[in-house]
Write an enzyme that holds these catalytic residues in place. Structure first.
Site, PDB file in Angstrom:
ATOM      1  NE  ARG A 126      -3.988  -2.082   0.580  1.00  0.00           N
ATOM      2  CZ  ARG A 126      -4.641  -2.769  -0.347  1.00  0.00           C
ATOM      3  NH1 ARG A 126      -4.298  -2.680  -1.620  1.00  0.00           N
ATOM      4  NH2 ARG A 126      -5.644  -3.552  -0.021  1.00  0.00           N
TER       5      ARG A 126
ATOM      6  CG  HIS B 186      -7.227  -9.538 -10.553  1.00  0.00           C
ATOM      7  ND1 HIS B 186      -7.312  -9.293  -9.202  1.00  0.00           N
ATOM      8  CD2 HIS B 186      -8.503  -9.510 -11.014  1.00  0.00           C
ATOM      9  CE1 HIS B 186      -8.584  -9.125  -8.857  1.00  0.00           C
ATOM     10  NE2 HIS B 186      -9.331  -9.253  -9.952  1.00  0.00           N
TER      11      HIS B 186
ATOM     12  CG  ASN C 252     -11.893  -9.047  -6.962  1.00  0.00           C
ATOM     13  OD1 ASN C 252     -12.310 -10.051  -7.535  1.00  0.00           O
ATOM     14  ND2 ASN C 252     -11.591  -7.931  -7.608  1.00  0.00           N
TER      15      ASN C 252
ATOM     16  CG  ASP D 285      -4.877 -10.751  -2.878  1.00  0.00           C
ATOM     17  OD1 ASP D 285      -4.278  -9.665  -2.927  1.00  0.00           O
ATOM     18  OD2 ASP D 285      -5.988 -10.933  -3.406  1.00  0.00           O
TER      19      ASP D 285
HETATM   20  O1  DOR Z   1      -9.330  -8.805  -2.481  1.00  0.00           O
HETATM   21  C1  DOR Z   1      -8.511  -8.191  -3.134  1.00  0.00           C
HETATM   22  N1  DOR Z   1      -7.956  -7.036  -2.689  1.00  0.00           N
HETATM   23  N2  DOR Z   1      -8.155  -8.673  -4.325  1.00  0.00           N
HETATM   24  C2  DOR Z   1      -7.360  -7.992  -5.164  1.00  0.00           C
HETATM   25  O2  DOR Z   1      -7.077  -8.493  -6.217  1.00  0.00           O
HETATM   26  C3  DOR Z   1      -6.890  -6.630  -4.818  1.00  0.00           C
HETATM   27  C4  DOR Z   1      -6.843  -6.460  -3.346  1.00  0.00           C
HETATM   28  C5  DOR Z   1      -6.620  -5.047  -2.902  1.00  0.00           C
HETATM   29  O3  DOR Z   1      -5.784  -4.333  -3.482  1.00  0.00           O
HETATM   30  O4  DOR Z   1      -7.258  -4.633  -1.936  1.00  0.00           O
END
Ligand code: DOR
Length: 431
Positions: free
Chosen positions: A65, A180, A280, A307
């Site tokens: 992040r 992805h 996701n 992830d």
């Molecule tokens: O759940 C997810 N969060 N899947 C992703 O591919 C991106 C990630 C995020 O950046 O929060």
């Protein structure tokens, strides 16, 4: 300065390791000697009391992040969480603000990691500018500045023609394209797996086909271009079958799975609408999770990744539709794998090391690390007997959005060495 790790039980499928307990002598960041009752003229000694020593764990799917979303996590906190989870390296995803899509971004992550990191940070760059899927990112420049892989993670690349171009550009730079898989025309604003869960919860569905179509497409483009393709966080039985067939054909296709897609299903989302379980791609069916576990065991799955997707409490403490996708995972991944697969005898320690250390390094082109003289001393020490409970207050991550809070686990990393230096000892990250 030399470091002697005494009474280690070695696990490394890459080399023939000595049986029983041995000592490991480390000097200048590399393993110098492995054997019984080694002499240490001068240096530091540690008694590992029979714990496992494995090549340092690597997680190739982590959201640090930083830059831009430091309220969720930053390179300092994310790499501490990684060390606490037993990792010696992570691959940072580029969906930051700004997106890592040029040389400056790559240099920023490298510099910050060198300054405040507690593990190695492998940099991935975006495939397309600002993750928009429209214009190629500065692929050559990013490669020249040390990016190891390309991904638009968080989003699928919608145009097959653009995906082909990304793969053609990546190939001469020896960078895998990590995808992805998400077809937006099918997924739309889908929130949970389409089917029983979406009906039961009254939420828009995210269909399995939205993932499987892109996997099939990208395998075809891998065949066309010859570019190594890595499928990120695969979640469905049919998607995994596509990878299985591609591998049998000899295509350079690999895939990864997360502990949350292995050990949680759509059934875990109850009428409490737990936003920690909003991820996701979404949690799928029991049959899908079982197929993923089978793939982990039979070798179709190449890597376990987290992830790790930290979010602040206020972002997750909202209606399910408004909460962001993602859960954290760095500090629970190893414990979950040991508890659910290794402990019950479904997975050997050797295969675990392949999934969490050997294959991840190979996928993103990192130097091999093995338990043999000459290797870089990136090592993870594992206590398979340690019983512990997943508690938010124990996380080094800034975030608490784990789907496994309060779980009872058996087995964890206790010590981590990066280039011969301790980053964690006795479960505490070293400052
Ligand atoms: O759940 C997810 N969060 N899947 C992703 O591919 C991106 C990630 C995020 O950046 O929060």
């Amino acid at each position: 300065m030399a470091l002697m790790l005494r009474n280690a039980r070695l696990v490394d499928p890459q080399v023939k390791t000595a049986a029983g307990l041995v000592d490991i002598l480390i000097r200048d960041g590399r393993i110098v000697e492995i054997g019984k009752d080694l002499d240490l003229p001068k240096g530091i000694e540690r008694d590992l009391e029979g714990k496992y020593v494995v090549p340092g764990l690597v997680d190739i799917h982590v959201h640090l992040r930083d830059p831009g979303f430091e309220q969720k996590e930053d390179i300092a906190s994310g790499t501490r969480a990684a060390a606490h989870g037993g990792f010696t390296a992570v691959c940072a995803m580029p969906n930051t603000d700004p997106v890592i899509d040029d040389a400056v971004g790559v240099e920023y992550v490298k510099a910050r990691a060198a300054e405040v990191g507690k593990c190695r940070v492998i940099v991935s760059g975006a495939c397309t500018k600002d993750l928009q899927g429209e214009v190629l990112a500065d692929i050559g420049d990013m490669a020249a500045h040390g990016a190891s892989a390309l991904t638009d993670d968080g989003r699928g690349i919608q145009s097959a023609g653009m995906m082909r171009r990304v793969m053609e550009y990546a190939l001469p730079f020896d960078m895998p394209v990590m995808v992805h898989a998400q077809d937006d025309s099918l997924v739309g604003k889908g929130q949970v797996n389409e089917g029983v869960a979406s009906t039961r919860l009254g939420l828009l569905g995210w269909p399995a086909e939205g993932e499987e179509l892109e996997i099939a497409r990208d395998i075809a483009l891998c065949r066309l271009t010859g570019c190594p393709l890595h499928i990120q966080h695969i979640t469905t039985a049919r998607g995994l079958d596509l990878v299985r067939v591609a591998k049998a054909e000899g295509l350079p296709v690999t895939c990864e799975v997360t502990p949350h897609h292995l050990f949680l299903t759509e059934d875990d989302i109850t009428d409490a609408y737990q936003t920690t379980l909003k991820v996701n791609p979404p949690l799928r069916t029991r049959a899908d999770a079982d197929a993923l576990v089978a793939g982990v065991i039979d070798g179709t799955v190449d890597a376990i990744v987290t992830d790790h997707a930290p979010h602040t409490d206020h972002e997750k403490d909202r209606e399910f539709e408004l909460a962001p996708f993602g859960m954290i995972g760095l500090e629970t991944s190893l414990g979950l794998m040991l508890t659910h697969l290794v402990g019950p005898g479904l997975l050997t320690m050797e295969r675990l090391v392949e999934l969490m250390a050997v294959n991840p390094r190979a996928i993103v082109g990192q130097e091999r690390v093995a338990l043999e003289p000459g290797s870089v001393a990136d090592l993870t020490v594992i206590d398979p007997e340690a019983e512990w409970t997943v508690l938010r207050e124990d996380f080094y991550s800034k975030a608490g959005n784990s789907g496994f809070l309060n779980a009872s686990l058996k087995g964890r990393a206790t010590d981590v060495y990066v280039g011969g230096y301790a980053t964690m000892e006795n479960g505490e990250v070293i400052e």
